[in-house]
Write an enzyme that holds these catalytic residues in place. Structure first.
Site, PDB file in Angstrom:
ATOM      1  N   PHE A   4      60.322  82.908  49.541  1.00  0.00           N
ATOM      2  CA  PHE A   4      60.530  83.148  50.975  1.00  0.00           C
ATOM      3  C   PHE A   4      61.328  83.509  51.571  1.00  0.00           C
ATOM      4  CE2 PHE A   4      59.026  78.778  52.396  1.00  0.00           C
ATOM      5  CZ  PHE A   4      59.582  78.280  53.244  1.00  0.00           C
ATOM      6  N   ASP A   6      45.877  81.776  52.386  1.00  0.00           N
ATOM      7  CA  ASP A   6      46.367  80.489  50.674  1.00  0.00           C
ATOM      8  C   ASP A   6      46.954  79.267  51.221  1.00  0.00           C
ATOM      9  OD1 ASP A   6      48.592  80.686  49.287  1.00  0.00           O
ATOM     10  OD2 ASP A   6      50.829  80.976  50.514  1.00  0.00           O
ATOM     11  N   GLY A  41      61.701  77.716  49.361  1.00  0.00           N
ATOM     12  CA  GLY A  41      60.777  78.370  48.639  1.00  0.00           C
ATOM     13  C   GLY A  41      60.842  79.737  48.016  1.00  0.00           C
ATOM     14  N   GLY A  94      63.963  73.051  53.689  1.00  0.00           N
ATOM     15  CA  GLY A  94      63.299  73.079  52.985  1.00  0.00           C
ATOM     16  C   GLY A  94      63.002  74.572  52.007  1.00  0.00           C
ATOM     17  N   VAL A 105      64.433  76.934  55.036  1.00  0.00           N
ATOM     18  CA  VAL A 105      63.561  76.357  56.176  1.00  0.00           C
ATOM     19  C   VAL A 105      64.659  75.792  57.659  1.00  0.00           C
ATOM     20  CG1 VAL A 105      62.185  74.989  57.680  1.00  0.00           C
ATOM     21  CG2 VAL A 105      60.903  77.158  56.113  1.00  0.00           C
ATOM     22  N   LYS A 127      62.256  79.795  60.638  1.00  0.00           N
ATOM     23  CA  LYS A 127      61.807  80.547  58.536  1.00  0.00           C
ATOM     24  C   LYS A 127      63.255  81.199  58.230  1.00  0.00           C
ATOM     25  CE  LYS A 127      58.483  81.310  55.795  1.00  0.00           C
ATOM     26  NZ  LYS A 127      56.547  81.898  55.982  1.00  0.00           N
TER      27      LYS A 127
END
Length: 347
Positions: A29, A143, A27, A25, A32, A46
């Site tokens: 950031f 979060d 995002g 995945g 991953v 990550k």
């Protein structure tokens, strides 16, 4: 710190040089990746991008906090990797990925009967209770959202992503920040507009999560143009129709029971969870229960207090201009801080 420092070559080999075939995945950031260490241990890597909104401070914050936390409902951090501009966190690999991949997907949603959904709700609550009360530190996650809840082989939930988390002292119950970070739809009103956060901010996010798990609908981006999910839930509650919130994939309600292919569940248990969720998302932080009380309410049969109106979180560009001006004037009258909203969406 009590953690392993991995060298870059080890992680590159484990992920087949960060192959797109290993990507789990991505995002704001970064990405991953799934990896396999030489000893046969599966890992999730990550890898923060150089342009990530999650900078070195958040990276360091996540490492220093989560390495000290041990609970079955928190994701386990194996170590980290630093090389030049590279920043990577090495986690346990969880094959079912994140909760949002199930509850918001029309196909996978059907895999979650009520027993599994309640198990997930209960596990998240226990993880939060540990963070707020039972760990050596008092941690405010800040979060909590569906994409930050990971699921293992047995669908046990594990809270992840502690980059925005904050540690409180023993007697501290609230803090304030000039930089509001988090995700629209899960942020409590006092945090979104005034930068004030506490354990009750996480409780608000947890209440949103319960409603999303039960309805299969996102609070942010809810399809009803006149209501967000919290408003919709409150309207049905006050009209005596909360049973209409139950996602149809769980089963068709029949009086006090609903039948699924896996057996029956008690509708009253789901309605109790909706009741608890509405208590968690109340406008005033002091009206929301602590996580210790939430767990007792979820598993008990005692009469629950009636909730007050939820704290509707409406994005500022959807507010009438007069309301925006009122928010600004109140903010200026109570604080000299300039609060900004930073949206960080993981996975």
């Amino acid at each position: 710190m009590e953690m392993q420092i991995f060298d870059f070559a080890t992680i590159a080999n484990a992920t087949n040089n960060f192959s797109s075939n290993n990507k789990l995945g991505q995002g704001g950031f970064g990405h991953v990746y799934k990896g396999m260490l030489k000893e046969g241990k599966e890992i999730a890597v990550k890898r923060l991008s150089k342009d990530s909104g999650q900078g070195f401070d958040e990276f360091k914050n996540e490492v220093t906090l989560i390495v000290k936390l041990q609970h079955r409902n928190l994701v386990k951090l194996f170590g980290c990797c630093l090389k030049g501009d590279e920043r990577m966190l090495i986690y346990e690999y969880l094959p079912n990925k994140s909760l949002d991949n199930f509850i918001f997907d029309k196909t996978r949603n059907k895999l979650l009967n009520w027993e599994r959904r309640f198990h997930i709700i209960d596990g998240i609550a226990r993880g939060l209770l540990y963070l707020h009360h039972d760990s050596r530190l008092r941690i405010i996650h800040r979060d909590l959202k569906a994409s930050n809840i990971l699921l293992d082989n047995d669908m046990n939930p594990k809270i992840s992503d502690f980059g925005l988390a904050r540690m409180f002292g023993g007697d501290q119950i609230e803090d304030k920040t000039r930089r509001v970070v988090g995700t629209y739809g899960y942020m409590s009103p006092e945090y979104a507009f005034y930068g004030r956060f506490s354990m009750k901010s996480d409780v608000f996010s947890f209440g949103v999560l319960i409603l999303e798990i039960i309805t299969g609908k996102r609070n942010r981006g809810y399809s009803d143009i006149n209501h967000n999910l919290l408003e919709h839930a409150w309207r049905l509650w006050t009209e005596g129709r909360p049973v209409e919130l139950i996602n149809k994939t769980i089963g068709d309600t029949d009086g006090g029971n609903a039948t699924t292919s896996d057996g029956t569940y008690i509708t009253s248990e789901i309605l109790r969870c909706i009741h608890v969720a509405l208590l968690c998302v109340q406008q005033r932080p002091e009206d929301r229960p602590k996580m210790s009380s939430v767990l007792l309410m979820l598993g008990g049969e005692s009469t629950l207090p009636q909730p007050n109106q939820p704290g509707y979180f409406i994005e500022k560009d959807q507010l009438p201009s007069a309301t925006v001006a009122d928010c600004r004037s109140r903010k200026q009258s109570t604080s000299s801080n300039e609060v900004t909203i930073t949206m960080l969406d993981a996975r």
